[in-house]
Write a protein that holds these residues in place. Sequence first.
Motif, PDB file in Angstrom:
ATOM      1  N   LEU A 121       0.817  -1.209   0.000  1.00 26.93           N
ATOM      2  CA  LEU A 121       0.000   0.000   0.000  1.00 26.93           C
ATOM      3  C   LEU A 121       0.852   1.260   0.000  1.00 26.93           C
ATOM      4  O   LEU A 121       1.852   1.334   0.721  1.00 26.93           O
ATOM      5  CB  LEU A 121      -0.901   0.040   1.241  1.00 26.93           C
ATOM      6  N   ARG A 122       0.404   2.249  -0.779  1.00 24.67           N
ATOM      7  CA  ARG A 122       0.994   3.596  -0.755  1.00 24.67           C
ATOM      8  C   ARG A 122      -0.141   4.606  -0.839  1.00 24.67           C
ATOM      9  O   ARG A 122      -1.123   4.410  -1.563  1.00 24.67           O
ATOM     10  CB  ARG A 122       1.947   3.828  -1.925  1.00 24.67           C
ATOM     11  N   ARG A 123       0.004   5.729  -0.136  1.00 25.81           N
ATOM     12  CA  ARG A 123      -1.004   6.783  -0.147  1.00 25.81           C
ATOM     13  C   ARG A 123      -0.735   7.735  -1.310  1.00 25.81           C
ATOM     14  O   ARG A 123       0.383   8.127  -1.562  1.00 25.81           O
ATOM     15  CB  ARG A 123      -1.010   7.544   1.164  1.00 25.81           C
ATOM     16  N   MET A 124      -1.819   8.096  -1.981  1.00 21.43           N
ATOM     17  CA  MET A 124      -1.756   9.036  -3.098  1.00 21.43           C
ATOM     18  C   MET A 124      -2.031  10.451  -2.582  1.00 21.43           C
ATOM     19  O   MET A 124      -2.549  10.635  -1.488  1.00 21.43           O
ATOM     20  CB  MET A 124      -2.787   8.670  -4.171  1.00 21.43           C
ATOM     21  N   ASP A 125      -1.714  11.456  -3.400  1.00 25.09           N
ATOM     22  CA  ASP A 125      -1.894  12.850  -3.009  1.00 25.09           C
ATOM     23  C   ASP A 125      -3.332  13.189  -2.649  1.00 25.09           C
ATOM     24  O   ASP A 125      -3.583  14.049  -1.821  1.00 25.09           O
ATOM     25  CB  ASP A 125      -1.424  13.797  -4.123  1.00 25.09           C
ATOM     26  N   ASP A 126      -4.304  12.524  -3.267  1.00 21.97           N
ATOM     27  CA  ASP A 126      -5.711  12.832  -3.005  1.00 21.97           C
ATOM     28  C   ASP A 126      -6.255  12.094  -1.781  1.00 21.97           C
ATOM     29  O   ASP A 126      -7.434  12.191  -1.479  1.00 21.97           O
ATOM     30  CB  ASP A 126      -6.575  12.540  -4.224  1.00 21.97           C
ATOM     31  N   GLY A 127      -5.398  11.337  -1.087  1.00 20.68           N
ATOM     32  CA  GLY A 127      -5.815  10.628   0.111  1.00 20.68           C
ATOM     33  C   GLY A 127      -6.206   9.183  -0.120  1.00 20.68           C
ATOM     34  O   GLY A 127      -6.315   8.413   0.822  1.00 20.68           O
ATOM     35  N   CYS A 128      -6.457   8.805  -1.381  1.00 22.04           N
ATOM     36  CA  CYS A 128      -6.748   7.405  -1.674  1.00 22.04           C
ATOM     37  C   CYS A 128      -5.492   6.568  -1.430  1.00 22.04           C
ATOM     38  O   CYS A 128      -4.382   7.096  -1.391  1.00 22.04           O
ATOM     39  CB  CYS A 128      -7.176   7.236  -3.125  1.00 22.04           C
ATOM     40  N   ILE A 129      -5.683   5.293  -1.287  1.00 21.10           N
ATOM     41  CA  ILE A 129      -4.564   4.368  -1.137  1.00 21.10           C
ATOM     42  C   ILE A 129      -4.530   3.480  -2.364  1.00 21.10           C
ATOM     43  O   ILE A 129      -5.539   2.878  -2.737  1.00 21.10           O
ATOM     44  CB  ILE A 129      -4.701   3.526   0.150  1.00 21.10           C
ATOM     45  N   LEU A 130      -3.370   3.414  -2.992  1.00 22.63           N
ATOM     46  CA  LEU A 130      -3.170   2.528  -4.135  1.00 22.63           C
ATOM     47  C   LEU A 130      -2.506   1.262  -3.624  1.00 22.63           C
ATOM     48  O   LEU A 130      -1.481   1.318  -2.941  1.00 22.63           O
ATOM     49  CB  LEU A 130      -2.298   3.215  -5.192  1.00 22.63           C
ATOM     50  N   GLY A 131      -3.132   0.154  -3.918  1.00 19.82           N
ATOM     51  CA  GLY A 131      -2.595  -1.140  -3.512  1.00 19.82           C
ATOM     52  C   GLY A 131      -2.126  -1.926  -4.713  1.00 19.82           C
ATOM     53  O   GLY A 131      -2.666  -1.801  -5.818  1.00 19.82           O
ATOM     54  N   MET A 132      -1.103  -2.715  -4.497  1.00 24.31           N
ATOM     55  CA  MET A 132      -0.590  -3.614  -5.513  1.00 24.31           C
ATOM     56  C   MET A 132      -0.569  -5.019  -4.919  1.00 24.31           C
ATOM     57  O   MET A 132       0.042  -5.244  -3.874  1.00 24.31           O
ATOM     58  CB  MET A 132       0.829  -3.225  -5.944  1.00 24.31           C
ATOM     59  N   THR A 133      -1.253  -5.930  -5.570  1.00 25.71           N
ATOM     60  CA  THR A 133      -1.264  -7.324  -5.146  1.00 25.71           C
ATOM     61  C   THR A 133      -0.247  -8.084  -5.976  1.00 25.71           C
ATOM     62  O   THR A 133      -0.236  -7.990  -7.200  1.00 25.71           O
ATOM     63  CB  THR A 133      -2.665  -7.940  -5.332  1.00 25.71           C
ATOM     64  N   PHE A 134       0.595  -8.830  -5.266  1.00 25.31           N
ATOM     65  CA  PHE A 134       1.608  -9.672  -5.905  1.00 25.31           C
ATOM     66  C   PHE A 134       1.313 -11.125  -5.550  1.00 25.31           C
ATOM     67  O   PHE A 134       0.938 -11.419  -4.409  1.00 25.31           O
ATOM     68  CB  PHE A 134       3.012  -9.319  -5.407  1.00 25.31           C
ATOM     69  N   VAL A 135       1.498 -12.015  -6.513  1.00 30.13           N
ATOM     70  CA  VAL A 135       1.283 -13.443  -6.298  1.00 30.13           C
ATOM     71  C   VAL A 135       2.611 -14.149  -6.531  1.00 30.13           C
ATOM     72  O   VAL A 135       3.160 -14.111  -7.637  1.00 30.13           O
ATOM     73  CB  VAL A 135       0.204 -14.015  -7.239  1.00 30.13           C
ATOM     74  N   ASP A 136       3.132 -14.769  -5.484  1.00 31.49           N
ATOM     75  CA  ASP A 136       4.421 -15.457  -5.561  1.00 31.49           C
ATOM     76  C   ASP A 136       4.197 -16.894  -6.036  1.00 31.49           C
ATOM     77  O   ASP A 136       4.287 -17.839  -5.260  1.00 31.49           O
ATOM     78  CB  ASP A 136       5.109 -15.429  -4.201  1.00 31.49           C
ATOM     79  N   ALA A 137       3.845 -17.017  -7.320  1.00 25.05           N
ATOM     80  CA  ALA A 137       3.598 -18.329  -7.923  1.00 25.05           C
ATOM     81  C   ALA A 137       4.111 -18.290  -9.365  1.00 25.05           C
ATOM     82  O   ALA A 137       4.103 -17.226  -9.997  1.00 25.05           O
ATOM     83  CB  ALA A 137       2.105 -18.649  -7.897  1.00 25.05           C
ATOM     84  N   PRO A 138       4.544 -19.430  -9.892  1.00 32.15           N
ATOM     85  CA  PRO A 138       5.016 -19.458 -11.275  1.00 32.15           C
ATOM     86  C   PRO A 138       3.976 -18.855 -12.219  1.00 32.15           C
ATOM     87  O   PRO A 138       2.778 -18.969 -11.998  1.00 32.15           O
ATOM     88  CB  PRO A 138       5.215 -20.945 -11.559  1.00 32.15           C
ATOM     89  N   LEU A 139       4.433 -18.203 -13.240  1.00 38.90           N
ATOM     90  CA  LEU A 139       3.642 -17.534 -14.271  1.00 38.90           C
ATOM     91  C   LEU A 139       2.957 -16.258 -13.787  1.00 38.90           C
ATOM     92  O   LEU A 139       2.536 -15.446 -14.585  1.00 38.90           O
ATOM     93  CB  LEU A 139       2.598 -18.473 -14.888  1.00 38.90           C
TER      94      LEU A 139
END
Length: 154
Positions: A121-139
């Motif tokens: 998670l990281r906070r954006m300037d407008d107060g929203c939070i941008l999330g990035m989901t990572f999957v530790d699996a082949p492909l």
Amino acid sequence: MQFHTDLSQRGIAGLKQAFRQGRPVAAAELKGFYAGVPAGPWWFRLGSGPIMRMTGFGGWMGKQFLGEGRAANQFQAKAGIELRFPMTLDRAPSRLDGIDTLVLNYPADARAPWCWVTDELRRMDDGCILGMTFVDAPLLKHLVFPFVLTSPSK
């Protein structure tokens, strides 16, 4: 609840760039429910619904931050609102840019694919939070699945 339309509809490359420019989120600043939506181009958002249902995330509404380094995903279910797929919060270098970020870890004994998933998670300037989901699996290891969280006060 209004989501930052520009952010939630950017392409994946634009979302990665926005994430790199966001500021770290402290676990202590997250309290209560944050509504969530998948983010990305229209085809990504359209395809996320079926994929989320197949992986047990049908009815996902967002994340509930419970304090003491704990959170869970909130779902609309037949019986009402349910909290499922608990997470612990930790600080770690981001898989995207190596900079310190808040990481939400799913338990190793969670059902697949969630046992391989981490959210950042990281906070954006407008107060929203941008999330990035990572999957530790082949492909899937080199893919990112973005989402936007908005607090009830937004």
